[in-house]
Motif scaffolding. Structure first.
Motif, PDB file in Angstrom:
ATOM      1  N   ALA A 254     132.608 126.916 160.602  1.00 43.68           N
ATOM      2  CA  ALA A 254     131.500 127.286 161.492  1.00 43.68           C
ATOM      3  C   ALA A 254     130.188 127.405 160.721  1.00 43.68           C
ATOM      4  O   ALA A 254     129.126 127.040 161.235  1.00 43.68           O
ATOM      5  CB  ALA A 254     131.818 128.603 162.199  1.00 43.68           C
ATOM      6  N   GLN A 255     130.242 127.890 159.492  1.00 44.42           N
ATOM      7  CA  GLN A 255     129.030 128.052 158.683  1.00 44.42           C
ATOM      8  C   GLN A 255     128.446 126.711 158.244  1.00 44.42           C
ATOM      9  O   GLN A 255     127.234 126.550 158.206  1.00 44.42           O
ATOM     10  CB  GLN A 255     129.333 128.888 157.430  1.00 44.42           C
ATOM     11  CG  GLN A 255     129.657 130.327 157.698  1.00 44.42           C
ATOM     12  CD  GLN A 255     128.416 131.145 157.946  1.00 44.42           C
ATOM     13  OE1 GLN A 255     127.334 130.809 157.495  1.00 44.42           O
ATOM     14  NE2 GLN A 255     128.580 132.219 158.685  1.00 44.42           N
ATOM     15  N   ILE A 256     129.303 125.753 157.891  1.00 44.99           N
ATOM     16  CA  ILE A 256     128.802 124.491 157.346  1.00 44.99           C
ATOM     17  C   ILE A 256     128.770 123.355 158.361  1.00 44.99           C
ATOM     18  O   ILE A 256     128.347 122.254 158.026  1.00 44.99           O
ATOM     19  CB  ILE A 256     129.597 124.063 156.095  1.00 44.99           C
ATOM     20  CG1 ILE A 256     131.044 123.763 156.425  1.00 44.99           C
ATOM     21  CG2 ILE A 256     129.485 125.093 154.996  1.00 44.99           C
ATOM     22  CD1 ILE A 256     131.830 123.172 155.282  1.00 44.99           C
ATOM     23  N   ALA A 257     129.165 123.611 159.593  1.00 45.87           N
ATOM     24  CA  ALA A 257     129.203 122.554 160.611  1.00 45.87           C
ATOM     25  C   ALA A 257     127.879 121.818 160.782  1.00 45.87           C
ATOM     26  O   ALA A 257     127.876 120.591 160.939  1.00 45.87           O
ATOM     27  CB  ALA A 257     129.679 123.122 161.942  1.00 45.87           C
ATOM     28  N   PRO A 258     126.721 122.493 160.773  1.00 45.20           N
ATOM     29  CA  PRO A 258     125.471 121.750 160.936  1.00 45.20           C
ATOM     30  C   PRO A 258     125.206 120.709 159.851  1.00 45.20           C
ATOM     31  O   PRO A 258     124.404 119.803 160.039  1.00 45.20           O
ATOM     32  CB  PRO A 258     124.395 122.843 160.897  1.00 45.20           C
ATOM     33  CG  PRO A 258     125.089 124.092 161.275  1.00 45.20           C
ATOM     34  CD  PRO A 258     126.492 123.935 160.754  1.00 45.20           C
ATOM     35  N   TYR A 259     125.878 120.810 158.718  1.00 41.94           N
ATOM     36  CA  TYR A 259     125.680 119.844 157.651  1.00 41.94           C
ATOM     37  C   TYR A 259     126.543 118.604 157.831  1.00 41.94           C
ATOM     38  O   TYR A 259     126.379 117.633 157.116  1.00 41.94           O
ATOM     39  CB  TYR A 259     125.967 120.493 156.284  1.00 41.94           C
ATOM     40  CG  TYR A 259     124.960 121.561 155.966  1.00 41.94           C
ATOM     41  CD1 TYR A 259     123.757 121.252 155.366  1.00 41.94           C
ATOM     42  CD2 TYR A 259     125.199 122.885 156.324  1.00 41.94           C
ATOM     43  CE1 TYR A 259     122.819 122.221 155.103  1.00 41.94           C
ATOM     44  CE2 TYR A 259     124.267 123.867 156.064  1.00 41.94           C
ATOM     45  CZ  TYR A 259     123.082 123.535 155.461  1.00 41.94           C
ATOM     46  OH  TYR A 259     122.154 124.503 155.213  1.00 41.94           O
TER      47      TYR A 259
ATOM     48  N   LEU B 283     125.901 116.621 164.248  1.00 40.48           N
ATOM     49  CA  LEU B 283     124.645 116.775 164.974  1.00 40.48           C
ATOM     50  C   LEU B 283     124.871 117.427 166.337  1.00 40.48           C
ATOM     51  O   LEU B 283     124.058 117.299 167.240  1.00 40.48           O
ATOM     52  CB  LEU B 283     123.969 115.412 165.139  1.00 40.48           C
ATOM     53  CG  LEU B 283     123.470 114.794 163.833  1.00 40.48           C
ATOM     54  CD1 LEU B 283     123.091 113.344 164.041  1.00 40.48           C
ATOM     55  CD2 LEU B 283     122.315 115.582 163.275  1.00 40.48           C
ATOM     56  N   ALA B 284     125.978 118.142 166.490  1.00 42.50           N
ATOM     57  CA  ALA B 284     126.293 118.790 167.765  1.00 42.50           C
ATOM     58  C   ALA B 284     125.228 119.812 168.148  1.00 42.50           C
ATOM     59  O   ALA B 284     124.828 119.883 169.313  1.00 42.50           O
ATOM     60  CB  ALA B 284     127.664 119.458 167.705  1.00 42.50           C
ATOM     61  N   ASP B 285     124.748 120.599 167.183  1.00 41.42           N
ATOM     62  CA  ASP B 285     123.707 121.582 167.494  1.00 41.42           C
ATOM     63  C   ASP B 285     122.418 120.905 167.933  1.00 41.42           C
ATOM     64  O   ASP B 285     121.732 121.376 168.834  1.00 41.42           O
ATOM     65  CB  ASP B 285     123.440 122.479 166.285  1.00 41.42           C
ATOM     66  CG  ASP B 285     124.579 123.435 165.999  1.00 41.42           C
ATOM     67  OD1 ASP B 285     125.412 123.665 166.909  1.00 41.42           O
ATOM     68  OD2 ASP B 285     124.651 123.953 164.870  1.00 41.42           O
ATOM     69  N   VAL B 286     122.089 119.789 167.307  1.00 41.00           N
ATOM     70  CA  VAL B 286     120.891 119.035 167.698  1.00 41.00           C
ATOM     71  C   VAL B 286     121.057 118.518 169.121  1.00 41.00           C
ATOM     72  O   VAL B 286     120.133 118.606 169.942  1.00 41.00           O
ATOM     73  CB  VAL B 286     120.630 117.869 166.717  1.00 41.00           C
ATOM     74  CG1 VAL B 286     119.550 116.946 167.231  1.00 41.00           C
ATOM     75  CG2 VAL B 286     120.274 118.404 165.344  1.00 41.00           C
TER      76      VAL B 286
ATOM     77  N   SER C  80     127.134 109.511 164.426  1.00 47.39           N
ATOM     78  CA  SER C  80     128.271 109.332 165.331  1.00 47.39           C
ATOM     79  C   SER C  80     128.544 110.556 166.203  1.00 47.39           C
ATOM     80  O   SER C  80     129.006 110.421 167.332  1.00 47.39           O
ATOM     81  CB  SER C  80     129.526 108.948 164.551  1.00 47.39           C
ATOM     82  OG  SER C  80     129.858 109.978 163.641  1.00 47.39           O
ATOM     83  N   SER C  81     128.242 111.759 165.720  1.00 44.03           N
ATOM     84  CA  SER C  81     128.480 112.942 166.555  1.00 44.03           C
ATOM     85  C   SER C  81     127.535 112.979 167.758  1.00 44.03           C
ATOM     86  O   SER C  81     127.854 113.602 168.772  1.00 44.03           O
ATOM     87  CB  SER C  81     128.361 114.223 165.737  1.00 44.03           C
ATOM     88  OG  SER C  81     127.102 114.307 165.117  1.00 44.03           O
ATOM     89  N   LEU C  82     126.396 112.302 167.670  1.00 43.39           N
ATOM     90  CA  LEU C  82     125.504 112.228 168.839  1.00 43.39           C
ATOM     91  C   LEU C  82     126.166 111.486 169.994  1.00 43.39           C
ATOM     92  O   LEU C  82     125.909 111.794 171.154  1.00 43.39           O
ATOM     93  CB  LEU C  82     124.192 111.528 168.475  1.00 43.39           C
ATOM     94  CG  LEU C  82     123.179 112.322 167.675  1.00 43.39           C
ATOM     95  CD1 LEU C  82     121.963 111.464 167.360  1.00 43.39           C
ATOM     96  CD2 LEU C  82     122.771 113.585 168.397  1.00 43.39           C
ATOM     97  N   MET C  83     127.029 110.518 169.671  1.00 51.03           N
ATOM     98  CA  MET C  83     127.723 109.784 170.736  1.00 51.03           C
ATOM     99  C   MET C  83     128.575 110.718 171.584  1.00 51.03           C
ATOM    100  O   MET C  83     128.730 110.514 172.771  1.00 51.03           O
ATOM    101  CB  MET C  83     128.615 108.683 170.149  1.00 51.03           C
ATOM    102  CG  MET C  83     127.847 107.561 169.559  1.00 51.03           C
ATOM    103  SD  MET C  83     128.841 106.140 169.029  1.00 51.03           S
ATOM    104  CE  MET C  83     130.404 106.794 168.579  1.00 51.03           C
ATOM    105  N   PHE C  84     129.120 111.763 170.961  1.00 46.99           N
ATOM    106  CA  PHE C  84     130.001 112.674 171.676  1.00 46.99           C
ATOM    107  C   PHE C  84     129.239 113.797 172.383  1.00 46.99           C
ATOM    108  O   PHE C  84     129.638 114.233 173.449  1.00 46.99           O
ATOM    109  CB  PHE C  84     131.027 113.281 170.716  1.00 46.99           C
ATOM    110  CG  PHE C  84     131.937 112.261 170.122  1.00 46.99           C
ATOM    111  CD1 PHE C  84     132.947 111.684 170.878  1.00 46.99           C
ATOM    112  CD2 PHE C  84     131.784 111.858 168.809  1.00 46.99           C
ATOM    113  CE1 PHE C  84     133.789 110.736 170.332  1.00 46.99           C
ATOM    114  CE2 PHE C  84     132.614 110.916 168.248  1.00 46.99           C
ATOM    115  CZ  PHE C  84     133.619 110.347 169.015  1.00 46.99           C
TER     116      PHE C  84
END
Length: 193
Positions: free
Chosen positions: A72-77, A80-83, A107-111
């Motif tokens: 959870a701490q390093i997920a933004p790295y 791009l789910a938070d974006v 690729s996370s933007l696709m989801f």
């Protein structure tokens, strides 16, 4: 090799404060592993194998919870789910999202993003996932600047290291620069507030 290099690069770019947030988890995990392993050894010596297995399984719970906290701490790295969560409510019918970087990094933007996005400064033949490239998703900087001048909201997702470059280009053409949010090593710019 590219995915591993990207992960290693993201780990290196994490601020020290993120790494320091994990320090309290280490003694908790170590203490539980040590104490419950000793309990398991005691149960083994008393011929209570089931209790020993339960103690060993229980010793891994704090480690698993620590790993969940770390993710959870390093997920933004790494994502791009938070974006995408930030952009989804802001995108109107005519607005666009543009990502500068390789397709693998986006690729996370696709989801998570509720609409199509564009890639800027990328080679369509190299960055195509599978099959024939959808040429209409690739833009050059001139096309980005053309869209930036239109009245609809445009969001540009870039690496922090590229922020000065884009600030120079955008202020030279439009005299405005809006940095809305950051997530990991990425920055979101917009032509509107």
């Amino acid at each position: 090799m590219d995915a591993r290099w990207t992960a290693w690069k993201a780990l290196q770019e994490m601020p020290v404060t993120t790494w320091l947030a994990f320090r309290p988890l280490v003694p908790i995990f170590g203490a539980s592993l040590l104490s419950l392993s000793l309990a398991a050894l005691y149960f083994i010596s008393k011929q209570r194998e089931r209790l020993a297995a339960i103690a060993l399984a229980a010793s891994m719970i704090p480690g698993g919870l620590s790993m969940l906290e770390a993710v959870a701490q390093i997920a933004p790295y790494f994502s791009l789910a938070d974006v995408a969560r930030f952009l989804n409510p802001r995108l109107d019918a005519r607005g666009d999202t543009i990502f500068e970087g390789p397709f693998d990094d986006s690729s996370s933007l696709m989801f998570y993003l509720n609409r199509k996005f564009f890639l800027v400064n990328q080679n369509p033949q190299k960055e195509t996932p599978i099959g024939k490239p959808p040429i209409d998703i690739f833009l050059n900087e001139a096309a980005v600047l053309e869209r930036w001048g239109q009245p609809s909201a445009i969001y540009l997702i870039i690496e922090e290291s590229r922020a000065a470059y884009w600030k120079r280009i955008l202020t030279a053409h439009f005299h405005i620069y809006h940095q809305l949010t950051t997530s990991g090593t990425y920055v979101v710019l917009s032509n509107q507030l």
